[in-house]
Scaffold this motif. Structure first.
Motif, PDB file in Angstrom:
ATOM      1  N   SER A  83       0.820  -1.220   0.040  1.00 18.49           N
ATOM      2  CA  SER A  83      -0.042   0.079   0.218  1.00 18.49           C
ATOM      3  C   SER A  83       0.791   1.322   0.039  1.00 18.49           C
ATOM      4  O   SER A  83       2.142   1.108   0.271  1.00 18.49           O
ATOM      5  CB  SER A  83      -0.982   0.016   1.415  1.00 18.49           C
ATOM      6  OG  SER A  83      -0.330   0.109   2.452  1.00 18.49           O
ATOM      7  N   ARG A  84       0.323   2.543  -0.057  1.00 18.24           N
ATOM      8  CA  ARG A  84       0.915   3.599  -0.513  1.00 18.24           C
ATOM      9  C   ARG A  84       1.548   4.085   0.935  1.00 18.24           C
ATOM     10  O   ARG A  84       2.720   4.322   1.320  1.00 18.24           O
ATOM     11  CB  ARG A  84       0.059   4.772  -1.097  1.00 18.24           C
ATOM     12  CG  ARG A  84       0.155   4.753  -2.525  1.00 18.24           C
ATOM     13  CD  ARG A  84      -0.799   6.001  -2.804  1.00 18.24           C
ATOM     14  NE  ARG A  84       0.040   7.100  -2.854  1.00 18.24           N
ATOM     15  CZ  ARG A  84       0.600   7.688  -3.688  1.00 18.24           C
ATOM     16  NH1 ARG A  84       0.830   7.158  -4.891  1.00 18.24           N
ATOM     17  NH2 ARG A  84       1.298   8.771  -3.462  1.00 18.24           N
ATOM     18  N   THR A  85       0.944   3.861   2.071  1.00 18.98           N
ATOM     19  CA  THR A  85       1.424   4.168   3.164  1.00 18.98           C
ATOM     20  C   THR A  85       2.358   3.319   3.745  1.00 18.98           C
ATOM     21  O   THR A  85       3.307   3.879   4.322  1.00 18.98           O
ATOM     22  CB  THR A  85      -0.003   3.963   4.208  1.00 18.98           C
ATOM     23  OG1 THR A  85      -0.609   2.871   4.379  1.00 18.98           O
ATOM     24  CG2 THR A  85      -1.009   5.249   4.108  1.00 18.98           C
ATOM     25  N   GLN A  86       2.351   1.950   3.601  1.00 19.38           N
ATOM     26  CA  GLN A  86       3.429   0.975   3.874  1.00 19.38           C
ATOM     27  C   GLN A  86       4.697   1.438   3.075  1.00 19.38           C
ATOM     28  O   GLN A  86       5.642   1.331   3.655  1.00 19.38           O
ATOM     29  CB  GLN A  86       2.957  -0.095   3.757  1.00 19.38           C
ATOM     30  CG  GLN A  86       2.089  -1.014   4.846  1.00 19.38           C
ATOM     31  CD  GLN A  86       2.489  -0.638   6.281  1.00 19.38           C
ATOM     32  OE1 GLN A  86       3.774  -1.038   6.418  1.00 19.38           O
ATOM     33  NE2 GLN A  86       1.467  -0.262   7.014  1.00 19.38           N
ATOM     34  N   ALA A  87       4.561   1.831   1.952  1.00 21.24           N
ATOM     35  CA  ALA A  87       5.646   2.074   0.914  1.00 21.24           C
ATOM     36  C   ALA A  87       6.287   3.372   1.387  1.00 21.24           C
ATOM     37  O   ALA A  87       7.659   3.354   1.401  1.00 21.24           O
ATOM     38  CB  ALA A  87       5.329   2.602  -0.544  1.00 21.24           C
ATOM     39  N   LEU A  88       5.644   4.353   2.029  1.00 22.16           N
ATOM     40  CA  LEU A  88       6.078   5.564   2.416  1.00 22.16           C
ATOM     41  C   LEU A  88       6.929   5.126   3.716  1.00 22.16           C
ATOM     42  O   LEU A  88       7.982   5.741   3.994  1.00 22.16           O
ATOM     43  CB  LEU A  88       5.275   6.741   2.828  1.00 22.16           C
ATOM     44  CG  LEU A  88       4.658   7.402   1.549  1.00 22.16           C
ATOM     45  CD1 LEU A  88       3.447   8.520   1.776  1.00 22.16           C
ATOM     46  CD2 LEU A  88       6.032   8.422   1.046  1.00 22.16           C
ATOM     47  N   LYS A  89       6.361   4.356   4.651  1.00 19.27           N
ATOM     48  CA  LYS A  89       6.985   3.934   5.800  1.00 19.27           C
ATOM     49  C   LYS A  89       8.433   3.234   5.606  1.00 19.27           C
ATOM     50  O   LYS A  89       9.318   3.400   6.264  1.00 19.27           O
ATOM     51  CB  LYS A  89       6.346   3.231   6.688  1.00 19.27           C
ATOM     52  CG  LYS A  89       5.063   3.823   7.349  1.00 19.27           C
ATOM     53  CD  LYS A  89       4.272   2.949   8.061  1.00 19.27           C
ATOM     54  CE  LYS A  89       2.906   3.466   8.911  1.00 19.27           C
ATOM     55  NZ  LYS A  89       2.221   2.361   9.594  1.00 19.27           N
ATOM     56  N   GLN A  90       8.461   2.419   4.459  1.00 20.85           N
ATOM     57  CA  GLN A  90       9.634   1.359   4.244  1.00 20.85           C
ATOM     58  C   GLN A  90      10.565   2.504   3.571  1.00 20.85           C
ATOM     59  O   GLN A  90      11.835   2.450   3.855  1.00 20.85           O
ATOM     60  CB  GLN A  90       9.271   0.496   2.947  1.00 20.85           C
ATOM     61  CG  GLN A  90       8.227  -0.458   3.489  1.00 20.85           C
ATOM     62  CD  GLN A  90       8.940  -1.418   4.569  1.00 20.85           C
ATOM     63  OE1 GLN A  90      10.210  -1.639   4.059  1.00 20.85           O
ATOM     64  NE2 GLN A  90       8.503  -2.407   5.024  1.00 20.85           N
ATOM     65  N   ILE A  91      10.258   3.563   2.731  1.00 23.21           N
ATOM     66  CA  ILE A  91      11.068   4.468   2.198  1.00 23.21           C
ATOM     67  C   ILE A  91      11.611   5.286   3.320  1.00 23.21           C
ATOM     68  O   ILE A  91      12.809   5.707   3.202  1.00 23.21           O
ATOM     69  CB  ILE A  91      10.663   5.318   1.212  1.00 23.21           C
ATOM     70  CG1 ILE A  91      10.364   4.548  -0.156  1.00 23.21           C
ATOM     71  CG2 ILE A  91      11.433   6.445   0.783  1.00 23.21           C
ATOM     72  CD1 ILE A  91       9.375   5.097  -1.014  1.00 23.21           C
TER      73      ILE A  91
END
Length: 140
Positions: A83-91
Motif C-alpha cells: 500500500s502507499r502508506t506502507q511504501a512511504l514507511k519503508q522509504i
C-alpha cells in the motif's frame, strides 16, 4: 448491560451493549428525564435511539489498498505488492537507516543510487515531494 453516560440539561444519555453472540453491537439512546415536579416520578421518555453494527469485513480502499509496484521500488520495499502508506514507511525507514537526510536541513533527502531510480534521477528531494514522486511506481 446499560451504562449511563451522563445527564446534560435534562437529557440522560445511555449506552447499552448486549451479550456477545447477538448481531447488535451497541445501542445509544437519548432519554428525557423530567425535572422535579414536572412529570410523573419514575417515567422516562426515550426521544431517540440509534443502533450501530460493526461491518463484517471492511473494504480496503485508496492509499491503504495494496498495489503492484515497479522493480525499482521493490528494491527498497522488498515486496512486489504494497500500500502507499506502507511504501512511504519503508522509504523513510531506508532513508533513516542509511542516514540520507541532510544534517543541516532534515527536510532535504540526499538520494543514493536506489533512491535516484525512484525519485526521477534527482540528487536531492524535499520530504514533502516524496509522496508525489512515488506515484508512477504504483502499477495499474
Amino acid at each position: 448491560m446499560a451504562v449511563s453516560l451522563g445527564v446534560f440539561s435534562g437529557m440522560r444519555f445511555v449506552a447499552a451493549q448486549p451479550h456477545s453472540g447477538n448481531l447488535l453491537r451497541s445501542v445509544t439512546m437519548a432519554v428525557h428525564v423530567p425535572r422535579k415536579g414536572l412529570g410523573k416520578p419514575g417515567r422516562l421518555l426515550v426521544t431517540s435511539a440509534t443502533v450501530s453494527e460493526t461491518p463484517s469485513s471492511p473494504k480496503v480502499r485508496g492509499i491503504m489498498k495494496p498495489r503492484k509496484i515497479s522493480t525499482e521500488m521493490q528494491a527498497i520495499c522488498g515486496v512486489d505488492e504494497i500500500s502507499r502508506t506502507q511504501a512511504l514507511k519503508q522509504i523513510w525507514a531506508y532513508i533513516k537507516e542509511n542516514n540520507l537526510q541532510d544534517p543541516e536541513n532534515k527536510k532535504i533527502i540526499i538520494c543514493d543510487e536506489k533512491l535516484k531510480k525512484i525519485f526521477a534521477e534527482r540528487d536531492q528531494v524535499g520530504m514533502l515531494e516524496i509522496a508525489g514522486l512515488i506515484s508512477p511506481h504504483f502499477l495499474k
